[in-house]
Design a protein around this motif. Sequence first.
Motif, PDB file in Angstrom:
ATOM      1  N   ARG A  64      -6.493   5.754  -1.158  1.00  0.00           N
ATOM      2  CA  ARG A  64      -6.995   7.059  -1.209  1.00  0.00           C
ATOM      3  C   ARG A  64      -7.464   7.565   0.068  1.00  0.00           C
ATOM      4  O   ARG A  64      -8.218   7.192   0.631  1.00  0.00           O
ATOM      5  N   PHE A  65      -6.502   8.602   0.131  1.00  0.00           N
ATOM      6  CA  PHE A  65      -6.802   9.289   1.489  1.00  0.00           C
ATOM      7  C   PHE A  65      -7.498  10.712   1.209  1.00  0.00           C
ATOM      8  O   PHE A  65      -6.975  11.377   0.103  1.00  0.00           O
ATOM      9  N   PRO A  66      -8.564  11.205   1.876  1.00  0.00           N
ATOM     10  CA  PRO A  66      -9.125  12.579   1.402  1.00  0.00           C
ATOM     11  C   PRO A  66      -8.262  13.539   1.335  1.00  0.00           C
ATOM     12  O   PRO A  66      -8.378  14.532   0.611  1.00  0.00           O
ATOM     13  N   VAL A  82      -4.243  13.628  -5.818  1.00  0.00           N
ATOM     14  CA  VAL A  82      -4.934  12.663  -6.829  1.00  0.00           C
ATOM     15  C   VAL A  82      -3.974  12.712  -7.843  1.00  0.00           C
ATOM     16  O   VAL A  82      -3.641  13.831  -8.514  1.00  0.00           O
ATOM     17  N   HIS A  83      -3.406  11.552  -8.268  1.00  0.00           N
ATOM     18  CA  HIS A  83      -2.426  11.350  -9.296  1.00  0.00           C
ATOM     19  C   HIS A  83      -2.978  10.327 -10.219  1.00  0.00           C
ATOM     20  O   HIS A  83      -3.673   9.275  -9.568  1.00  0.00           O
ATOM     21  N   SER A  84      -2.699  10.332 -11.435  1.00  0.00           N
ATOM     22  CA  SER A  84      -3.204   9.118 -12.302  1.00  0.00           C
ATOM     23  C   SER A  84      -2.397   7.831 -12.023  1.00  0.00           C
ATOM     24  O   SER A  84      -1.359   7.973 -11.580  1.00  0.00           O
ATOM     25  N   LEU A 114       0.855  -1.347  -0.150  1.00  0.00           N
ATOM     26  CA  LEU A 114       0.139  -0.032  -0.058  1.00  0.00           C
ATOM     27  C   LEU A 114       0.847   1.199   0.055  1.00  0.00           C
ATOM     28  O   LEU A 114       2.017   1.264   0.804  1.00  0.00           O
ATOM     29  N   VAL A 115       0.306   2.297  -0.653  1.00  0.00           N
ATOM     30  CA  VAL A 115       1.279   3.579  -0.782  1.00  0.00           C
ATOM     31  C   VAL A 115       0.270   4.484  -0.714  1.00  0.00           C
ATOM     32  O   VAL A 115      -0.805   4.462  -0.890  1.00  0.00           O
ATOM     33  N   ASP A 116       0.769   5.953  -0.434  1.00  0.00           N
ATOM     34  CA  ASP A 116      -0.160   7.039  -0.214  1.00  0.00           C
ATOM     35  C   ASP A 116       0.608   7.987  -1.134  1.00  0.00           C
ATOM     36  O   ASP A 116       1.746   8.289  -1.052  1.00  0.00           O
ATOM     37  N   THR A 117      -0.132   8.657  -2.074  1.00  0.00           N
ATOM     38  CA  THR A 117       0.478   9.749  -3.104  1.00  0.00           C
ATOM     39  C   THR A 117       1.049  10.829  -2.324  1.00  0.00           C
ATOM     40  O   THR A 117       1.795  11.469  -2.959  1.00  0.00           O
ATOM     41  N   SER A 118       0.760  11.327  -1.066  1.00  0.00           N
ATOM     42  CA  SER A 118       1.154  12.550  -0.422  1.00  0.00           C
ATOM     43  C   SER A 118       2.636  11.882   0.209  1.00  0.00           C
ATOM     44  O   SER A 118       3.400  12.809   0.537  1.00  0.00           O
TER      45      SER A 118
END
Length: 184
Positions: A131-133, A137-139, A102-106
């Motif tokens: 997806r965290f609020p 958001v990245h493709s 699991l990864v987080d885009t931030s």
Amino acid sequence: MLKVVVTGPLAVGKTTFVSTVSEIKSRHTEERMTQAGALVDQLDGYRADGEAAKTHTTVGTDFGRLTLDERMVLYLFGSPGQQRFRVLWDDLVRGALGVLVLVDTSRLEAAFEVMDMVEAADVPYAVGVNRFPTSPVHSLGSVRAALDLSPGTPLISVDARDRDECLDALIAMTRHVLAPLESV
């Protein structure tokens, strides 16, 4: 029995994922985060679900179970995300069918150490972008490029609080693991 490891950096949603998908009350080894751990557990303002600050962390493993049919049961093991608990990794990944990272885009840079560890274990894996609020958001294509994933590595968008999405991530990981066996 099939063993799957859910891993990723600190505070990426591993415990939530295992809890969401498990058919039994999942087991956790969480402890309250203390000021002493602040020196090594870099949260840098992380907020769980965009609201409350993270107060607990996994110090051992999370465990959940999912029955696939009368003969097959999936055992889910969530790993701790901090470097200081990496000593558990070899035992945790031994005998695993595959790994879901699991990864987080931030905080994509936090995933590199975990990805290196998974690749060194030579276990098939898939990557789930939780997806965290509050995360940008990245493709999936840009996340794939940022993580330098091979084209064959499954990359799935997932909300660790949504059971159906968690199941989709596990299905993608399992298909990836079993694909080489189908050609035999």
